[in-house]
Design a protein around this motif. Structure first.
Motif, PDB file in Angstrom:
ATOM      1  N   ARG A 173       0.838  -1.208   0.000  1.00  0.00           N
ATOM      2  CA  ARG A 173       0.000   0.000   0.000  1.00  0.00           C
ATOM      3  C   ARG A 173       0.871   1.256   0.000  1.00  0.00           C
ATOM      4  NH1 ARG A 173      -4.692   0.655   3.440  1.00  0.00           N
ATOM      5  NH2 ARG A 173      -6.274  -0.818   2.872  1.00  0.00           N
ATOM      6  N   GLU A 174       1.893   1.237   0.856  1.00  0.00           N
ATOM      7  CA  GLU A 174       2.784   2.398   0.962  1.00  0.00           C
ATOM      8  C   GLU A 174       3.498   2.657  -0.365  1.00  0.00           C
ATOM      9  OE1 GLU A 174       3.825   4.813   3.501  1.00  0.00           O
ATOM     10  OE2 GLU A 174       1.740   4.233   3.794  1.00  0.00           O
ATOM     11  N   LYS A 175       4.049   1.577  -0.944  1.00  0.00           N
ATOM     12  CA  LYS A 175       4.783   1.728  -2.206  1.00  0.00           C
ATOM     13  C   LYS A 175       3.854   2.195  -3.316  1.00  0.00           C
ATOM     14  CE  LYS A 175       8.592  -1.521  -1.603  1.00  0.00           C
ATOM     15  NZ  LYS A 175       9.801  -1.401  -2.321  1.00  0.00           N
ATOM     16  N   PHE A 176       2.651   1.630  -3.329  1.00  0.00           N
ATOM     17  CA  PHE A 176       1.701   2.003  -4.383  1.00  0.00           C
ATOM     18  C   PHE A 176       1.287   3.462  -4.225  1.00  0.00           C
ATOM     19  CE2 PHE A 176      -2.391   2.187  -6.557  1.00  0.00           C
ATOM     20  CZ  PHE A 176      -2.074   1.576  -7.751  1.00  0.00           C
ATOM     21  N   ARG A 177       1.051   3.874  -2.985  1.00  0.00           N
ATOM     22  CA  ARG A 177       0.655   5.273  -2.742  1.00  0.00           C
ATOM     23  C   ARG A 177       1.756   6.232  -3.203  1.00  0.00           C
ATOM     24  NH1 ARG A 177       1.906   8.844   1.173  1.00  0.00           N
ATOM     25  NH2 ARG A 177       2.909   7.277   2.474  1.00  0.00           N
ATOM     26  N   LYS A 178       3.015   5.898  -2.828  1.00  0.00           N
ATOM     27  CA  LYS A 178       4.131   6.788  -3.204  1.00  0.00           C
ATOM     28  C   LYS A 178       4.279   6.851  -4.725  1.00  0.00           C
ATOM     29  CE  LYS A 178       6.719   6.481   1.042  1.00  0.00           C
ATOM     30  NZ  LYS A 178       7.584   5.618   1.798  1.00  0.00           N
ATOM     31  N   ALA A 179       4.186   5.683  -5.379  1.00  0.00           N
ATOM     32  CA  ALA A 179       4.324   5.645  -6.840  1.00  0.00           C
ATOM     33  C   ALA A 179       3.195   6.441  -7.502  1.00  0.00           C
ATOM     34  CB  ALA A 179       4.310   4.193  -7.321  1.00  0.00           C
ATOM     35  N   TYR A 180       1.993   6.322  -6.928  1.00  0.00           N
ATOM     36  CA  TYR A 180       0.830   7.032  -7.479  1.00  0.00           C
ATOM     37  C   TYR A 180       1.012   8.542  -7.323  1.00  0.00           C
ATOM     38  CZ  TYR A 180      -4.041   8.657  -7.748  1.00  0.00           C
ATOM     39  OH  TYR A 180      -5.185   9.325  -8.069  1.00  0.00           O
TER      40      TYR A 180
ATOM     41  N   GLY B  43      -4.221   9.865   1.174  1.00  0.00           N
ATOM     42  CA  GLY B  43      -3.397   9.541  -0.006  1.00  0.00           C
ATOM     43  C   GLY B  43      -3.539   8.081  -0.405  1.00  0.00           C
ATOM     44  N   THR B  44      -3.498   7.202   0.605  1.00  0.00           N
ATOM     45  CA  THR B  44      -3.616   5.758   0.330  1.00  0.00           C
ATOM     46  C   THR B  44      -4.986   5.453  -0.260  1.00  0.00           C
ATOM     47  OG1 THR B  44      -2.185   5.351   2.224  1.00  0.00           O
ATOM     48  CG2 THR B  44      -3.361   3.457   1.359  1.00  0.00           C
ATOM     49  N   ARG B  45      -6.021   6.061   0.328  1.00  0.00           N
ATOM     50  CA  ARG B  45      -7.383   5.812  -0.162  1.00  0.00           C
ATOM     51  C   ARG B  45      -7.524   6.252  -1.623  1.00  0.00           C
ATOM     52  NH1 ARG B  45      -9.919   2.171  -0.131  1.00  0.00           N
ATOM     53  NH2 ARG B  45      -9.037   1.742   1.863  1.00  0.00           N
ATOM     54  N   ALA B  46      -6.934   7.423  -1.949  1.00  0.00           N
ATOM     55  CA  ALA B  46      -7.022   7.929  -3.333  1.00  0.00           C
ATOM     56  C   ALA B  46      -6.309   6.967  -4.292  1.00  0.00           C
ATOM     57  CB  ALA B  46      -6.382   9.316  -3.408  1.00  0.00           C
ATOM     58  N   ALA B  47      -5.126   6.489  -3.888  1.00  0.00           N
ATOM     59  CA  ALA B  47      -4.362   5.571  -4.751  1.00  0.00           C
ATOM     60  C   ALA B  47      -5.120   4.256  -4.937  1.00  0.00           C
ATOM     61  CB  ALA B  47      -2.990   5.304  -4.139  1.00  0.00           C
ATOM     62  N   LEU B  48      -5.713   3.741  -3.846  1.00  0.00           N
ATOM     63  CA  LEU B  48      -6.426   2.462  -3.939  1.00  0.00           C
ATOM     64  C   LEU B  48      -7.741   2.596  -4.712  1.00  0.00           C
ATOM     65  CD1 LEU B  48      -5.749   0.953  -0.406  1.00  0.00           C
ATOM     66  CD2 LEU B  48      -4.617   0.427  -2.563  1.00  0.00           C
ATOM     67  N   ASN B  49      -8.388   3.769  -4.603  1.00  0.00           N
ATOM     68  CA  ASN B  49      -9.595   4.001  -5.415  1.00  0.00           C
ATOM     69  C   ASN B  49      -9.243   3.986  -6.895  1.00  0.00           C
ATOM     70  OD1 ASN B  49     -11.329   4.170  -3.279  1.00  0.00           O
ATOM     71  ND2 ASN B  49     -11.274   6.404  -3.153  1.00  0.00           N
ATOM     72  N   PHE B  50      -8.092   4.584  -7.185  1.00  0.00           N
ATOM     73  CA  PHE B  50      -7.623   4.611  -8.576  1.00  0.00           C
ATOM     74  C   PHE B  50      -7.383   3.174  -9.080  1.00  0.00           C
ATOM     75  CE2 PHE B  50      -3.986   4.898 -11.554  1.00  0.00           C
ATOM     76  CZ  PHE B  50      -4.584   5.666 -12.536  1.00  0.00           C
ATOM     77  N   LEU B  51      -6.768   2.368  -8.213  1.00  0.00           N
ATOM     78  CA  LEU B  51      -6.500   0.959  -8.565  1.00  0.00           C
ATOM     79  C   LEU B  51      -7.816   0.213  -8.784  1.00  0.00           C
ATOM     80  CD1 LEU B  51      -4.480  -1.501  -8.729  1.00  0.00           C
ATOM     81  CD2 LEU B  51      -4.830  -1.771  -6.289  1.00  0.00           C
ATOM     82  N   GLN B  52      -8.777   0.428  -7.875  1.00  0.00           N
ATOM     83  CA  GLN B  52     -10.063  -0.287  -7.978  1.00  0.00           C
ATOM     84  C   GLN B  52     -10.851   0.140  -9.219  1.00  0.00           C
ATOM     85  OE1 GLN B  52     -11.444   0.572  -4.072  1.00  0.00           O
ATOM     86  NE2 GLN B  52     -10.297  -1.120  -3.175  1.00  0.00           N
ATOM     87  N   ASP B  53     -10.736   1.432  -9.575  1.00  0.00           N
ATOM     88  CA  ASP B  53     -11.437   1.902 -10.776  1.00  0.00           C
ATOM     89  C   ASP B  53     -10.864   1.264 -12.038  1.00  0.00           C
ATOM     90  OD1 ASP B  53     -13.046   3.414  -9.238  1.00  0.00           O
ATOM     91  OD2 ASP B  53     -12.007   5.321  -9.586  1.00  0.00           O
TER      92      ASP B  53
END
Lengths: 187, 136
Positions: A173-180, B43-53
């Motif tokens: 999750r951390e790595k994905f967030r940072k990359a995003y 930030g994590t929620r936004a990134a994971l929402n993007f992944l889920q979309d």
């Protein structure tokens, strides 16, 4: 390790009973029972492989290989209630092998599928972000966040303790967030 | 990182139905109190929402089922027609042939014409030929 018998991928008691009958008949060479087993698990299995590999054709190959391997090794299954977990574990292992065998190169537009689902740019970006994660982290993240499996189910599929799933998921999750966030800043 | 932040991070990875009432209350209180955790979670929620979309819904089709069932029935038939001990027999025949070949060489060694290597040795040792021809 979690109890594999408790994991029947959210099946109802009737579905479990039907699956046990199918497995019994499948062992005796009943083609209809084999068909029923494939029809029951194909959708979810192919979708899991597709989201992990981000390639529908490769995912179908892997799912097919997983089914064949599961049928071949059916005699090794000590408890038929664990069939779903057994099948997914084979599929996850095959996906991990494919991911490890891939060369690290950014995704291109022509690799993405042309119709349905999210925008092509989004797909390519997601593929690139996932491509930055090691195979185990990528697998854990997809199984949890896209396929909504529980920690126990993921632990069973990946043959690791639940604590390892928890720590891998945290790192992923951390790595994905940072990359995003880097990708957003760079856009 | 404070222990409460570590706990927050661990619990925020769980879904609502996986949390107890106490844990939910802790998450809400910590979210209000800690700005760093709040921002990270956002930030994590936004990134994971993007992944889920961007999730793919490919599930195969009936043709996949038919292809797989055919493949499996062909494989099963081939297995039935090939006895389980066939590979063992094939391996045993190959091993026997290898042993026979070795025995042939051992028993007929004296009849084999010896290879004369003297000429080669003489050429290599010859003083008018350089020791390393490529170095010339």
């Amino acid at each position: 390790m979690p109890d594999v018998n408790s994991l029947a991928l959210r099946a109802t008691p009737e579905q479990i009973a039907e699956e046990l009958r199918c497995l019994d008949r499948c062992r005796r060479g009943d083609t209809q029972a084999t068909h029923a087993l494939i029809a029951r698990h194909r959708r979810r299995l192919v979708r899991v492989a597709t989201n992990v590999l981000r390639d529908p054709c490769e995912a179908e190959d892997v799912a097919q290989e997983a089914f064949l391997k599961a049928f071949r090794e059916l005699h090794k299954l000590r408890d038929d209630r664990a069939f779903a977990g057994f099948l997914y574990r084979i599929c996850v292992r095959l996906c991990l092998d494919r991911l490890r065998g891939r060369r690290a190169e950014p995704a291109e537009f022509d690799r993405a599928q042309p119709s349905g689902g999210p925008q092509i740019e989004t797909r390519v970006l997601v593929e690139n972000l996932l491509g930055e994660l090691p195979a185990e982290l990528r697998m854990t993240l997809v199984l949890r966040e896209l396929e909504q499996f529980s920690y126990e189910e993921i632990a069973q599929f990946m043959h690791v303790p639940v604590g390892t799933v928890r720590s891998r998921l945290h790192t992923a999750r951390e790595k994905f967030r940072k990359a995003y966030e880097e990708a957003l800043a760079g856009a | 990182m404070k222990p409460s932040c570590t706990r927050f991070e661990r619990l925020s990875a769980l879904r609502a139905q996986e949390l107890s009432d106490r844990e939910t209350a802790f998450l809400e209180a910590h979210r209000l109190a800690c700005e760093t955790c709040r921002k990270r979670e956002f930030g994590t929620r936004a990134a994971l929402n993007f992944l889920q979309d961007a999730g793919l819904d490919h599930e195969g089709d009936d043709a996949f089922d038919r292809r797989l069932a055919t493949l499996w029935s062909v494989e099963k038939r081939a297995r039935r027609e090939t006895p389980v001990w066939a590979p063992a027999i094939a391996s045993a025949v190959m091993a026997a042939l290898a042993v026979l070949a070795v025995l042939q060489v051992i028993t007929h060694r004296e009849e084999l014409e010896p290879i004369d290597v003297r000429g080669h040795e003489a050429r290599l040792a010859s003083p008018d030929r350089p020791e390393f021809p490529l170095a010339r």
